[in-house]
Motif scaffolding. Structure first.
Motif, short mmCIF file in Angstrom:
data_model
loop_
_atom_site.label_atom_id
_atom_site.label_comp_id
_atom_site.label_asym_id
_atom_site.label_seq_id
_atom_site.Cartn_x
_atom_site.Cartn_y
_atom_site.Cartn_z
N ALA A 1 -4.53 1.93 5.17
CA ALA A 1 -4.14 0.75 4.38
C ALA A 1 -5.12 -0.39 4.62
O ALA A 1 -5.53 -1.08 3.68
CB ALA A 1 -2.73 0.31 4.76
N TYR B 1 0.81 -1.23 0.00
CA TYR B 1 0.00 0.00 0.00
C TYR B 1 0.83 1.27 0.00
O TYR B 1 0.30 2.37 0.10
CB TYR B 1 -0.98 -0.02 1.19
CG TYR B 1 -2.03 -1.08 0.99
CD1 TYR B 1 -3.17 -0.81 0.25
CD2 TYR B 1 -1.84 -2.37 1.46
CE1 TYR B 1 -4.13 -1.79 0.02
CE2 TYR B 1 -2.77 -3.37 1.23
CZ TYR B 1 -3.91 -3.07 0.51
OH TYR B 1 -4.85 -4.04 0.25
N LYS C 1 -0.09 3.69 -2.78
CA LYS C 1 -1.48 4.18 -2.61
C LYS C 1 -1.56 5.18 -1.46
O LYS C 1 -2.31 6.15 -1.52
CB LYS C 1 -2.41 3.00 -2.33
CG LYS C 1 -2.72 2.18 -3.57
CD LYS C 1 -3.61 0.99 -3.23
CE LYS C 1 -3.70 0.06 -4.43
NZ LYS C 1 -4.19 -1.27 -4.07
#
Length: 524
Positions: free
Chosen positions: A277, A172, A175
RNA sequence: GGCGGGGUAGCUCAGUGGUAGAGCAGAGGAAUCAUAAUCCUUUGGUCGGGGGUUCAAAUCCCUCCCUCGCUACCA
């Protein structure tokens, strides 16, 4: 028109010990925000609670000869009690030992697993049995006898490998960086955001999310010798409290995503990295904002029992009462930064602003109305420029300024704006001198007192989030009906009606008089 | 060590190129409706040190000092 939802949470407090002033500070901050938003027309849901699992609680319970649940029950009760004596308006108090929370956590676990984000591996590291903690290489040093020890505690460490489930946090990284990039307000204050970004940029390791060395926790579904790492369990409270996953009462649908997670600066990482996350993995929308407040210090030091400078929430309320305690904490410290607190500082602030400035303004105005206007809202004549100026200041101008500060959770600034109005009103009353007008121009006197009563009404309204009880008493004293107390009533459209009966005035903000000056020096 | 904040009046802080600011504390005065509360005026700073850019720097650049935060598996 349906109200816009607003969901605010505090961190849930760990039940290894009863509340200290930091807990009080956080929950008061959240309460002030929650109350403000309610009065400003939002449909607010305000959550606080306790985090009850983990090794520390188990250990503490053992030393007290109690079961972990029994121990957690006792400490949780002290936190629930705190919400009462601090006058906190939370809609729910969640405890992570609740059945529904455990089920929700296990459900979330399976979800994470089904997305391939959980895997079994070994956690390995230098472990100190005495400290019950793993240490990184940089925290270790080698003793003369060649044994590795923890530099900080001086205890021996040994290499331990423990079976553990891991969450694929590393997946993650990008992101998360995108999140911080696209939502610069996600983490506040801004300098915390920078810390988080640089942390993530260093690269994320997968997160060990189960433990086998103790059992006080939520069992991992399908592998019950593991319990969930307490932070996973803890973070999920924010959605389990709303009824995730079934959402029987529709709270989750209504209030999620959260508007503000109010937390301490020490746990920003958990909320700004791990939590989003996990939610990304669960495909649940992310909270809008994580705000990390600072710590309260005394004389520049952390409060600690060994320094003997601890101010407990109970002590505070005993000395000042809930309202003034709330005021002092919100006013004295810039929210987001660490701030210095002491009995003398708080006493000075309460006396200068609540008692002398605001309280005395209310008292001097209402007692003149009581004596000279037959105890009724006076009849104003034609308003002069100075009158309009004060009314505008106390009306929309103040509301807009205060609202702006609340958007940034700058509670001390908001109070500054409010005090400014009371200040202006005190200057106005001195300049207009209604006690002189009484002899020369009673019509003008009535106008002046009316303008002041209106100012007081507005002050009473805007003060409600901070000092709920006293603000209500102020509003009672200017005969504001219970259904005319939210912020749409601030300003001239909803001004007091002349002729309305007013009760006999009483002081609302007493001065703090220290009977034992010696007691001050102790903590000064 | 690395990255990032700070260092401005006694205290808490605002102020990102153009004659140093606010609140509190201190001093003086006014008023007397009021919780001895209020109002007005005012003392006070070589803006961490040094160097540089500029007509002009708290504000930009360099350097040094001090201080604080972050630098993952206690929570």
């Amino acid at each position: 028109m349906t109200k816009q939802p607003f969901y605010i949470t505090t961190a849930i407090s760990y039940v290894n010990a009863p509340p200290h002033l930091g807990h009080a500070y956080e929950v008061i901050g959240a309460d002030v925000m929650a109350r403000f938003k309610r009065l400003d027309g939002f449909d607010v849901y305000f959550l606080t609670g306790t985090d009850e699992h983990g090794q520390k609680v188990q250990k503490m319970a053992e030393t007290k000869g109690k079961s972990p649940q029994q121990f957690a029950d006792e400490i949780a009760a002290t936190f629930i009690d705190q919400t009462k004596y601090l006058n906190i308006s939370n809609d729910q108090f969640i405890r992570t030992t609740q059945d529904d929370h455990k089920k929700a956590s296990q459900h979330a676990w399976r979800e994470l697993q089904s997305r391939g984000d959980i895997y079994l591996n070994k956690y390995a590291g230098w472990y100190s049995v005495r400290d019950e903690a793993y240490y990184g290489e940089d925290e270790l040093s080698t003793r003369e006898d060649g044994k590795k020890i923890c530099t900080a505690t001086g205890t021996e460490v040994e290499w331990i490998e423990e079976e553990s489930y891991f969450f694929k946090l590393s997946a993650y990284e990008q992101k998360l960086l995108d999140l911080y990039e696209n939502h610069p307000d996600f983490i506040q204050p801004a300098f915390r955001r920078n810390e988080v970004v640089s942390f993530v940029k260093q690269g994320l390791k997968d997160l060990s999310i189960s433990r086998t060395s103790f059992n006080w926790g939520i069992p991992v579904p399908g592998d019950e010798k593991h319990v969930m790492y307490v932070w996973i369990d803890a973070l999920l409270n924010y959605i389990s409290a709303l009824g995730y996953p079934e959402d029987k009462n529709g709270l989750f649908k209504k209030y999620w995503p959260c508007d503000v997670h109010l937390i301490g600066k020490d746990i920003v990482r958990f909320h700004a990295i791990y939590w989003p996350a996990i939610l990304m993995s669960l495909e649940i929308p992310l909270p809008k904002r994580v705000f990390g407040h600072g710590f309260l210090l005394t004389g520049g030091n952390k409060m600690s029992k060994s320094l003997g400078n601890v101010i407990s929430p109970q002590n505070l309320v005993e000395k000042f009462g809930a309202d003034a305690s709330r005021y002092a904490l919100m006013r004295e410290v810039t929210f987001g930064q660490d701030g210095d607190i002491s009995w003398p500082l708080m006493t000075a602030r309460i006396n200068a602003e609540l008692a002398n400035n605001i309280g005395n303004l209310v008292q001097r105005t209402l007692s003149q109305i009581n004596k000279n206007c037959d105890g009724k809202v006076p009849q104003p004549g034609i308003l002069e420029d100075v009158d309009h100026a004060l009314l505008n200041h106390a009306g929309q101008e103040m509301l807009i300024a205060v609202r702006g500060e609340f958007e940034k959770l700058q509670f001390s600034r908001a109070l500054e704006e409010i005090v400014r109005v009371a200040n202006a009103a005190n200057a106005y009353i001195d300049e207009q001198a209604p006690w002189t007008l009484k002899k020369t121009d009673t019509a003008r006197m009535q106008t002046v007192l009316y303008v002041l009563a209106e100012t007081i009404r507005n002050l009473g309204l805007i003060l409600q989030p901070f000092v709920p009880v006293a603000a209500h008493r102020i509003l009672d004293q200017v005969a504001v009906p219970a259904d005319a107390r939210d912020f749409v009533h601030i300003g001239t459209q909803h001004a007091l009606q002349a002729g309305a009966e007013l009760p006999k005035p009483e002081g609302v903000f007493p001065r703090i008089v220290d009977e034992e000056p010696a007691a001050q020096e102790k903590t000064a």
